[in-house]
Scaffold this motif. Structure first.
Motif, short mmCIF file in Angstrom:
data_model
loop_
_atom_site.label_atom_id
_atom_site.label_comp_id
_atom_site.label_asym_id
_atom_site.label_seq_id
_atom_site.Cartn_x
_atom_site.Cartn_y
_atom_site.Cartn_z
N ILE A 41 7.52 -51.56 -0.19
CA ILE A 41 7.35 -50.42 1.04
C ILE A 41 7.70 -51.27 2.42
CG2 ILE A 41 5.92 -48.88 -0.22
CD1 ILE A 41 3.69 -50.06 1.47
N GLY A 42 7.57 -50.60 3.47
CA GLY A 42 7.84 -51.04 4.77
C GLY A 42 9.14 -51.22 5.36
N ALA A 43 9.22 -51.52 6.52
CA ALA A 43 10.47 -51.67 7.25
C ALA A 43 10.84 -52.95 7.34
CB ALA A 43 10.50 -51.01 8.57
N GLY A 44 11.55 -53.38 6.34
CA GLY A 44 11.96 -54.72 6.05
C GLY A 44 13.65 -54.73 5.90
N HIS A 45 14.12 -55.90 5.26
CA HIS A 45 15.89 -56.01 5.13
C HIS A 45 15.93 -54.91 4.25
CE1 HIS A 45 15.23 -58.00 1.18
NE2 HIS A 45 16.59 -57.73 1.05
N ASN A 46 15.22 -54.41 3.29
CA ASN A 46 15.59 -53.31 2.37
C ASN A 46 15.97 -52.01 3.16
OD1 ASN A 46 12.68 -53.64 3.07
ND2 ASN A 46 12.31 -51.85 1.62
N LEU A 47 15.23 -51.99 4.00
CA LEU A 47 15.36 -50.60 4.71
C LEU A 47 16.32 -50.57 5.85
CD1 LEU A 47 14.47 -47.73 5.09
CD2 LEU A 47 12.95 -48.48 7.03
N LEU A 48 16.38 -51.81 6.43
CA LEU A 48 17.68 -52.25 7.51
C LEU A 48 19.09 -52.17 6.75
CD1 LEU A 48 18.15 -53.08 10.39
CD2 LEU A 48 18.17 -55.35 9.68
N GLY A 49 19.11 -52.77 5.75
CA GLY A 49 20.75 -52.87 5.15
C GLY A 49 21.07 -51.55 4.75
N ALA A 50 19.98 -50.63 4.10
CA ALA A 50 20.41 -49.42 3.45
C ALA A 50 20.78 -48.54 4.70
CB ALA A 50 19.30 -48.44 3.01
N VAL A 51 20.25 -48.48 6.07
CA VAL A 51 20.48 -47.70 7.18
C VAL A 51 21.77 -48.18 7.57
CG1 VAL A 51 19.78 -46.98 9.46
CG2 VAL A 51 18.17 -47.09 7.57
N CYS A 52 21.81 -49.49 7.78
CA CYS A 52 23.36 -50.04 8.14
C CYS A 52 24.24 -49.49 7.32
CB CYS A 52 23.10 -51.48 8.56
SG CYS A 52 22.08 -52.07 9.91
N LEU A 53 24.17 -49.57 6.05
CA LEU A 53 25.39 -49.27 5.13
C LEU A 53 25.70 -47.78 5.40
CD1 LEU A 53 26.94 -49.57 2.62
CD2 LEU A 53 24.95 -48.96 1.23
N ALA A 54 24.68 -47.03 5.53
CA ALA A 54 25.03 -45.56 5.66
C ALA A 54 25.94 -45.22 7.04
CB ALA A 54 23.66 -44.73 5.94
N LEU A 55 25.46 -46.14 7.78
CA LEU A 55 26.21 -46.00 9.45
C LEU A 55 27.58 -46.53 9.37
CD1 LEU A 55 23.36 -47.13 11.66
CD2 LEU A 55 24.18 -44.56 11.48
N ASP A 110 26.38 -38.83 6.84
CA ASP A 110 25.47 -38.12 7.86
C ASP A 110 24.29 -38.00 7.47
OD1 ASP A 110 25.07 -36.33 9.81
OD2 ASP A 110 26.21 -34.69 9.41
N ILE A 111 23.47 -38.87 7.86
CA ILE A 111 22.01 -39.11 7.45
C ILE A 111 21.02 -38.71 8.42
CG2 ILE A 111 22.50 -40.87 5.73
CD1 ILE A 111 21.38 -42.81 7.76
N PHE A 112 21.50 -38.26 9.58
CA PHE A 112 20.49 -37.65 10.73
C PHE A 112 21.08 -36.43 11.15
CE2 PHE A 112 20.95 -42.62 11.32
CZ PHE A 112 19.57 -42.92 10.85
N LYS A 113 21.45 -35.64 10.34
CA LYS A 113 21.98 -34.53 10.94
C LYS A 113 20.93 -33.24 11.30
CE LYS A 113 23.01 -33.58 5.98
NZ LYS A 113 24.10 -33.45 4.90
N HIS A 114 19.62 -33.47 10.73
CA HIS A 114 18.58 -32.54 11.20
C HIS A 114 17.39 -33.01 11.93
CE1 HIS A 114 20.44 -29.65 8.38
NE2 HIS A 114 20.49 -30.43 7.51
N HIS A 115 17.57 -34.22 12.72
CA HIS A 115 16.60 -35.04 13.17
C HIS A 115 16.32 -34.84 14.94
CE1 HIS A 115 16.45 -38.16 9.47
NE2 HIS A 115 16.20 -36.70 9.13
N GLY A 116 17.40 -34.19 15.52
CA GLY A 116 17.27 -34.09 16.96
C GLY A 116 17.42 -35.50 17.46
N ILE A 117 16.46 -35.47 18.41
CA ILE A 117 16.69 -37.01 19.30
C ILE A 117 16.06 -38.25 18.65
CG2 ILE A 117 17.10 -35.50 21.48
CD1 ILE A 117 13.94 -36.54 21.90
N GLN A 118 15.32 -38.13 17.73
CA GLN A 118 14.50 -39.30 16.90
C GLN A 118 15.21 -39.46 15.54
OE1 GLN A 118 12.02 -41.75 17.91
NE2 GLN A 118 13.20 -42.25 16.31
N PRO A 119 16.01 -40.31 15.20
CA PRO A 119 16.62 -40.51 13.70
C PRO A 119 15.24 -41.35 13.05
CG PRO A 119 17.44 -42.19 15.40
CD PRO A 119 16.80 -41.33 16.35
#
Length: 294
Positions: free
Chosen positions: A73-87, A92-101
């Protein structure tokens, strides 16, 4: 035969074949727990992340496992890499988030800040404020990391368990040559981890506050099957918070931590202590992609 798309990204770096390797598997739905275990063991990296966009919850979801059948769990390389990959793949992973992804790692929602540097996504992940849990005797840890008691004397700082999301042990080391000399005695580290209640062991030595990197670090976590991790965001956040509590760094300033030098995967972890948490940031690059057969 069902197939899944997979990717390998190098995390906390802007160059291929550096940083921390992460396999990322895109799934349409939750897998059986043994499939998570088997796939993570097959890749063999310190962690494998499984991602999907949940239409019911309107959030990008991440679950991460080590080859030793441990869910991270937690915000480490496992999360950072997944989000960078999506970008990078323009999902389109932030379509319902408004100003705070934000994204969800298991059951926890993690706020993000997203910018771009040199054509790559630069992602900040917000951890909780650092909390000092307890002090661990230096003689116990010195033996477990192959150093002498006096080698762990740095500015008179204690060896403390510090938590933002995950409780890791912060181990100050006198200088860089001693940091390089350290070795993980797995059985002793596992014993200390169980006795004192920490997960990983984060050895660090500091540089001048005006240097490019504020600290250099190494991470051992044999209890979950990680011999040495090239970049550990869930430990870098607590280290930044600890250094700020010690008065060594200031809030609201960006600092860099170097990790992975001694496994030939140098990684740069950006950290910033804010009033309401710790930001851990970095970039990632895609190295390979393909099909996984279930």
């Amino acid at each position: 035969m069902k197939t899944l798309d997979y990717y390998v990204v190098d995390v906390f770096t802007d160059s291929r074949y550096k940083g921390n390797q992460l396999s990322v598997v895109y799934t349409d739905e939750e897998l059986d727990i043994n499939q998570y275990y088997d796939i993570s063991r097959e890749f063999g990296y310190s962690e494998t992340s499984f991602v999907n966009y949940s239409t019911s919850e309107n959030v990008f979801k991440v679950r991460s496992f080590t080859p030793a059948k441990y869910e991270v769990i937690g915000a480490g390389h496992n999360l950072l890499g997944a989000v960078c990959l999506a970008l990078l793949k323009k999902w389109d992973i932030f379509k319902h988030h408004g100003i705070q992804p934000l994204v969800m790692i298991k059951n926890a929602k993690i706020p993000l800040k997203i910018t771009e540097q040199d054509g790559l996504p630069y992602v900040g992940m917000k951890q909780s404020s650092a909390e000092i849990i307890k002090t661990v005797p230096a003689e116990v840890i010195a033996q477990a990391v192959g150093l002498n008691f006096e080698d762990l004397y740095l500015n008179g700082w204690d060896i403390n368990i510090v938590k933002t999301e995950v409780a890791h042990l912060m181990v100050p080391v006198k200088n860089r040559s001693l940091l390089k000399k350290a070795v993980s005695h797995k059985s002793l580290l596992k014993e200390a981890s169980a006795k004192f209640g920490f997960e990983g062991c984060y050895l660090f030595t500091t540089n001048d506050p005006e240097a490019d990197t504020i600290a250099e670090a190494r991470f051992f976590n044999p209890s979950i099957g990680i011999d040495e991790d090239p970049a550990t965001g869930t430990a870098a956040g607590p280290l930044a918070g600890y250094l700020e509590k010690l008065g060594y760094i200031d809030k609201d300033k960006d600092f860099q931590i170097l990790q992975g030098e001694y496994v030939n995967q140098p990684s740069t972890i950006h950290v910033k202590v804010a009033e309401d948490g710790v930001w851990v940031s970095g970039s990632s690059v895609i190295v390979m992609e393909g099909k996984l057969y279930l």
